[in-house]
Write an enzyme that holds these catalytic residues in place. Structure first.
Site, PDB file in Angstrom:
ATOM      1  N   GLU A  80       9.103  -9.227  -1.208  1.00  0.00           N
ATOM      2  CA  GLU A  80       7.879  -9.396  -0.408  1.00  0.00           C
ATOM      3  C   GLU A  80       8.197  -9.817   1.014  1.00  0.00           C
ATOM      4  OE1 GLU A  80       4.973  -7.790  -1.235  1.00  0.00           O
ATOM      5  OE2 GLU A  80       5.296  -8.883  -3.099  1.00  0.00           O
TER       6      GLU A  80
ATOM      7  N   GLY B 296     -10.988  -3.484  -6.049  1.00  0.00           N
ATOM      8  CA  GLY B 296     -10.581  -4.693  -5.349  1.00  0.00           C
ATOM      9  C   GLY B 296      -9.506  -5.483  -6.061  1.00  0.00           C
TER      10      GLY B 296
ATOM     11  N   GLU C  76      -3.357   7.651   6.521  1.00  0.00           N
ATOM     12  CA  GLU C  76      -3.721   6.282   6.899  1.00  0.00           C
ATOM     13  C   GLU C  76      -3.499   6.055   8.395  1.00  0.00           C
ATOM     14  OE1 GLU C  76      -5.027   3.816   5.180  1.00  0.00           O
ATOM     15  OE2 GLU C  76      -4.604   4.142   3.058  1.00  0.00           O
TER      16      GLU C  76
ATOM     17  N   ASP D 143       3.271   1.871  -1.193  1.00  0.00           N
ATOM     18  CA  ASP D 143       2.222   2.202  -2.154  1.00  0.00           C
ATOM     19  C   ASP D 143       2.210   3.695  -2.466  1.00  0.00           C
ATOM     20  OD1 ASP D 143       1.612  -0.441  -1.990  1.00  0.00           O
ATOM     21  OD2 ASP D 143      -0.261  -0.180  -0.888  1.00  0.00           O
TER      22      ASP D 143
ATOM     23  N   TYR E 273       0.684 -12.077   9.536  1.00  0.00           N
ATOM     24  CA  TYR E 273       1.696 -11.029   9.384  1.00  0.00           C
ATOM     25  C   TYR E 273       2.392 -10.797  10.719  1.00  0.00           C
ATOM     26  CZ  TYR E 273       3.562  -6.271   8.961  1.00  0.00           C
ATOM     27  OH  TYR E 273       4.380  -5.170   8.985  1.00  0.00           O
TER      28      TYR E 273
ATOM     29  N   GLY F  63      -6.344  -5.251  -5.767  1.00  0.00           N
ATOM     30  CA  GLY F  63      -5.123  -5.460  -5.001  1.00  0.00           C
ATOM     31  C   GLY F  63      -3.947  -4.638  -5.492  1.00  0.00           C
TER      32      GLY F  63
ATOM     33  N   SER G  97      -5.784   1.043  -4.921  1.00  0.00           N
ATOM     34  CA  SER G  97      -6.635   2.140  -5.362  1.00  0.00           C
ATOM     35  C   SER G  97      -6.780   3.208  -4.281  1.00  0.00           C
ATOM     36  CB  SER G  97      -8.011   1.611  -5.765  1.00  0.00           C
ATOM     37  OG  SER G  97      -8.593   0.848  -4.726  1.00  0.00           O
TER      38      SER G  97
END
Length: 401
Positions: A43, A133, A171, A183, A233, A135, A138
């Protein structure tokens, strides 16, 4: 107590629902499945030259699709009312009122930009068993599942890594979201009973066995609205870049923090005097090593060691990277204390979102009940839980042998 599973829908019913909606017969209707995902470990290091270790899970979006005789496009969803109509000759642009159709039109815009030609329109009916939702990505399941379905329907035969890239490009270029590729990559390339060690910069990847035996991953959703994640971030990224520059200026020949082994870091860290930068860099180096150790543990069938690595990852994300917060800490630390739980950690950006725990299948009910009770008592509202197993990446449904 929340259900162990998401809403159920039998995908075998989807073709009949498609014919009822659009008419005709089931002939020509093609069905595809696209999974959700979890990141097991690794992570906040993908932007520091590190690796991620995601797996596709057995929660799916299903897409039924059929060519039309004209150039029209229709999108419908079993669970969400409202039909969207477009034309394959449209110049697709983002429009907020188009809701989920934007994800689909984004894929079409990228395919057309790459020169793919459509000889007709088509109609789509979708349904998802992925918790909303939750996480677990989706939206990427939607992008990659649709891209794969369109590729197969029109004979484009696009390879899986390109499917992943199309999702990311959609995206970036259509949704205006500067996301990474993890993802989309695991959703396109994933295989049941495996996880993937992925270098997000080079896209070099390696399958590792994910044989969990009597254990299951439980996804734990804080149900907290994340407000700090984006700003923090950017702050963390800047801190890592500052630590890297100090190391480079001291003569350490690296391009990214995660190029250092823990042993090399311990020798080089004298160049980083600032306590905060020291902690940020330490997390990156040791988390990257934990990814490698997790792969080794799974190859050895050592789930106890995998659990210890999950716990160590959470501790580092809490104390060194400081991206957890009371909600994630409550979930992970309560989970770690439960009978039948080998380990737990936050996953994702942090400051809300989700955690995962590795739990014995016979202890799932008591695990969820106990963690939910502690979480609600401390936080004031309920978390969400569901258990899952590994799954396949985008595929025909039912899968073709």
């Amino acid at each position: 107590m929340d259900s162990l599973t998401s809403e159920t829908y039998n995908p075998d019913d989807l073709a009949a629902a498609f014919v009822k909606l659009y008419g005709g017969t089931a002939e020509g209707v093609q069905l595809y499945s696209s999974p959700a995902r979890i990141n097991i470990i690794g992570e906040h290091i993908d932007y520091n030259g590190g690796m991620v270790f995601p797996a596709a899970i057995n929660r799916y979006l299903y897409v039924a699709i059929r060519k039309r005789a004209d150039s029209k496009i229709f999108y419908n969803d079993v669970r969400f009312p409202g039909s969207y109509e477009f034309d394959i000759n449209d110049d697709f642009v983002f429009d907020k009122k188009n809701d989920y159709a934007n994800y689909l039109n984004g894929i079409l815009s990228q395919l057309k930009a790459k020169g793919y030609k459509f000889d007709s329109g088509f109609e789509v009916l979708m349904v998802s068993n992925i918790p909303a939702g939750g996480g677990i990505s989706s939206s990427s399941a939607l992008e990659c599942g649709f891209a794969y379905a369109v590729s197969e329907l029109f004979g484009f035969n696009i390879d899986r890594i390109t499917i992943a890239k199309l999702g990311q490009m959609s995206e970036h270029n259509f949704m205006n979201v500067n996301c990474g590729i993890m993802d989309q990559f695991i959703i396109a390339v994933g295989k049941k009973n495996t996880a993937i060690k992925l270098d997000c910069n080079t896209l070099d990847y390696e399958y590792a066995p994910l044989e969990l035996g009597d254990y299951r991953f439980v996804v734990m959703n804080t149900n907290k609205q994340r407000r700090l994640a984006d700003s923090k971030y950017n702050e963390r990224r800047g801190q890592c870049e500052a630590a890297l520059k100090l190391l480079q200026d001291s003569g350490v020949q690296i391009h990214a923090l995660c190029e250092l082994s823990p042993e090399e870091w311990e020798k080089a860290k004298v160049a980083v005097k600032d306590e905060v930068l020291l902690k940020r860099a330490k997390h990156c180096v040791y988390e990257n090593q934990r990814v490698k150790d997790a792969v080794s543990a799974l190859k050895a069938g050592d789930l106890v060691q995998l659990g210890k690595l999950l716990n160590a990852s959470h501790e580092s994300l809490k104390n060194d990277y400081e991206v957890t917060g009371i909600e994630l800490d409550t979930l992970a630390e309560t989970a770690q204390q439960q009978d039948g739980c080998l380990g737990a950690r936050m996953t994702g950006a942090g400051f809300g979102g989700c955690g995962i725990a590795l739990v014995h299948k016979d202890k799932l009910d008591s695990f969820i009940e106990n963690v939910q009770k502690a979480y609600t008592a401390k936080i004031g509202y309920a978390a969400g839980f569901f258990a899952c197993e590994s799954g396949d990446g985008v595929a025909h449904y039912p899968a073709k042998n």
